[in-house]
Design a protein around this motif. Structure first.
Motif, PDB file in Angstrom:
ATOM      1  N   ARG A  50       0.821  -1.207   0.000  1.00 37.69           N
ATOM      2  CA  ARG A  50       0.000   0.000   0.000  1.00 37.69           C
ATOM      3  C   ARG A  50       0.860   1.264   0.000  1.00 37.69           C
ATOM      4  NH1 ARG A  50      -5.306  -1.701   0.712  1.00 37.69           N
ATOM      5  NH2 ARG A  50      -6.083   0.349   1.296  1.00 37.69           N
ATOM      6  N   GLU A  51       2.006   1.196   0.621  1.00 36.86           N
ATOM      7  CA  GLU A  51       2.927   2.334   0.571  1.00 36.86           C
ATOM      8  C   GLU A  51       3.469   2.500  -0.849  1.00 36.86           C
ATOM      9  OE1 GLU A  51       7.146   3.850   2.577  1.00 36.86           O
ATOM     10  OE2 GLU A  51       6.083   2.130   3.427  1.00 36.86           O
ATOM     11  N   ASN A  52       3.775   1.384  -1.505  1.00 33.50           N
ATOM     12  CA  ASN A  52       4.324   1.421  -2.860  1.00 33.50           C
ATOM     13  C   ASN A  52       3.337   2.025  -3.857  1.00 33.50           C
ATOM     14  OD1 ASN A  52       6.255   0.794  -4.940  1.00 33.50           O
ATOM     15  ND2 ASN A  52       5.016  -0.983  -5.484  1.00 33.50           N
ATOM     16  N   PHE A  53       2.027   1.787  -3.632  1.00 32.88           N
ATOM     17  CA  PHE A  53       1.000   2.302  -4.533  1.00 32.88           C
ATOM     18  C   PHE A  53       0.293   3.532  -3.964  1.00 32.88           C
ATOM     19  CE2 PHE A  53       1.683  -1.824  -6.398  1.00 32.88           C
ATOM     20  CZ  PHE A  53       1.458  -1.614  -7.744  1.00 32.88           C
ATOM     21  N   SER A  54       0.875   4.108  -2.936  1.00 35.92           N
ATOM     22  CA  SER A  54       0.353   5.351  -2.338  1.00 35.92           C
ATOM     23  C   SER A  54      -1.097   5.195  -1.900  1.00 35.92           C
ATOM     24  CB  SER A  54       0.493   6.524  -3.331  1.00 35.92           C
ATOM     25  OG  SER A  54       1.840   6.709  -3.695  1.00 35.92           O
ATOM     26  N   LEU A  55      -1.384   4.092  -1.246  1.00 33.93           N
ATOM     27  CA  LEU A  55      -2.734   3.812  -0.755  1.00 33.93           C
ATOM     28  C   LEU A  55      -2.807   4.081   0.737  1.00 33.93           C
ATOM     29  CD1 LEU A  55      -3.349   0.395  -2.574  1.00 33.93           C
ATOM     30  CD2 LEU A  55      -4.374   2.601  -3.167  1.00 33.93           C
ATOM     31  N   GLY A  56      -3.727   4.955   1.123  1.00 32.54           N
ATOM     32  CA  GLY A  56      -3.976   5.178   2.536  1.00 32.54           C
ATOM     33  C   GLY A  56      -4.996   4.183   3.056  1.00 32.54           C
ATOM     34  N   GLU A  57      -5.234   4.197   4.348  1.00 32.82           N
ATOM     35  CA  GLU A  57      -6.200   3.265   4.935  1.00 32.82           C
ATOM     36  C   GLU A  57      -7.616   3.545   4.448  1.00 32.82           C
ATOM     37  OE1 GLU A  57      -5.832   0.445   6.692  1.00 32.82           O
ATOM     38  OE2 GLU A  57      -3.725   0.765   6.193  1.00 32.82           O
ATOM     39  N   GLU A  58      -7.851   4.773   3.983  1.00 37.30           N
ATOM     40  CA  GLU A  58      -9.192   5.105   3.496  1.00 37.30           C
ATOM     41  C   GLU A  58      -9.446   4.546   2.098  1.00 37.30           C
ATOM     42  OE1 GLU A  58      -6.564   8.357   1.827  1.00 37.30           O
ATOM     43  OE2 GLU A  58      -6.661   7.125   3.647  1.00 37.30           O
ATOM     44  N   ARG A 132      -1.909  -9.861  -1.280  1.00 38.60           N
ATOM     45  CA  ARG A 132      -1.754  -9.569   0.148  1.00 38.60           C
ATOM     46  C   ARG A 132      -2.006  -8.108   0.486  1.00 38.60           C
ATOM     47  NH1 ARG A 132       3.587 -13.280  -0.539  1.00 38.60           N
ATOM     48  NH2 ARG A 132       2.395 -15.160  -1.007  1.00 38.60           N
ATOM     49  N   GLY A 133      -2.011  -7.251  -0.540  1.00 38.22           N
ATOM     50  CA  GLY A 133      -2.178  -5.831  -0.261  1.00 38.22           C
ATOM     51  C   GLY A 133      -3.533  -5.256  -0.608  1.00 38.22           C
ATOM     52  N   CYS A 134      -4.315  -5.971  -1.429  1.00 37.25           N
ATOM     53  CA  CYS A 134      -5.629  -5.461  -1.840  1.00 37.25           C
ATOM     54  C   CYS A 134      -6.715  -5.840  -0.827  1.00 37.25           C
ATOM     55  CB  CYS A 134      -5.980  -5.976  -3.231  1.00 37.25           C
ATOM     56  SG  CYS A 134      -4.979  -5.215  -4.539  1.00 37.25           S
TER      57      CYS A 134
END
Length: 207
Positions: A50-58, A132-134
């Motif tokens: 999620r950090e690699n794809f700039s994904l926040g918890e929202e 694992r990240g989606c």
């Protein structure tokens, strides 16, 4: 003659066209590549993805895997995402991993106002990171003899939304790992199921 089968769907097909062949049919247990098995620290892998794809918890990361976008139902997925309420739709990032020409699907997404939310990434070697990240796998295929990607999602704790025309959809049901759209397919049913799954507090249990 002995027939090795991947799914009950295939067995039903054989029994339809070859009455009395039941004793010759044998269901095979599913196999899976060891690289798709979950690692020791799923939380760390999820955070790194999620950090690699700039994904926040929202953000809500949806995943679809498979080459041959038409048969895999990528158009159905795009329409389902476009149908979501705006507050949820604005949080969606949809990753499509697989080989095919994305042009017509990008145009469809643009026409429905979600072009910037649909990412066609081609074939990749880092599929386990996506598993694992989606947050949810959507796989509304028109036809699929098995669907190993469904198994990969299940064993990695990724909830699945699929169609009963996928041979391995019964594994999703047995594992209580998500939802399965019944035949005949209804786009409205898929839309409703996607919204329901994204809003549900059961997501932690679909594993």
């Amino acid at each position: 003659t002995r027939v090795m089968l991947l799914s009950p769907q295939q067995q039903s097909d054989f029994e339809t066209y070859y009455p009395g062949c039941e004793s010759r049919l044998h269901q095979l247990a599913p196999g899976i590549d060891a690289s798709r098995l979950p690692g020791e620290d799923l939380k760390q892998e999820r955070s790194a993805f999620r950090e690699n794809f700039s994904l926040g918890e929202e953000h809500i990361a949806l995943l679809q895997i498979g080459s041959g976008f038409r048969v895999k139902g990528v158009d159905r997925s795009i329409r389902a995402i476009a149908s979501l309420p705006e507050d949820i739709r604005q949080r969606i990032q949809f990753y499509i991993v697989g080989q095919d020409k994305p042009g017509e699907y990008q145009k469809l997404a643009q026409s429905l106002g979600i072009g910037e939310r649909c990412h066609f990434l081609g074939g990749r070697d880092d599929v386990p990171q996506f598993l694992r990240g989606c947050d949810l796998m959507i796989h509304p295929a028109y036809s699929e003899s098995a669907g190993y990607t469904l198994l990969e999602a299940i064993i990695n704790g990724l909830p699945v939304l699929t169609t009963d025309t996928c041979g391995y959809a019964f594994h999703v049901q047995r594992a209580r790992a998500g939802e399965v759209c019944k035949s005949p397919f209804s786009q409205q049913e898929l839309n409703n199921m996607l919204l329901s799954m994204l809003e549900s507090e059961q997501r932690e249990q679909w594993q």
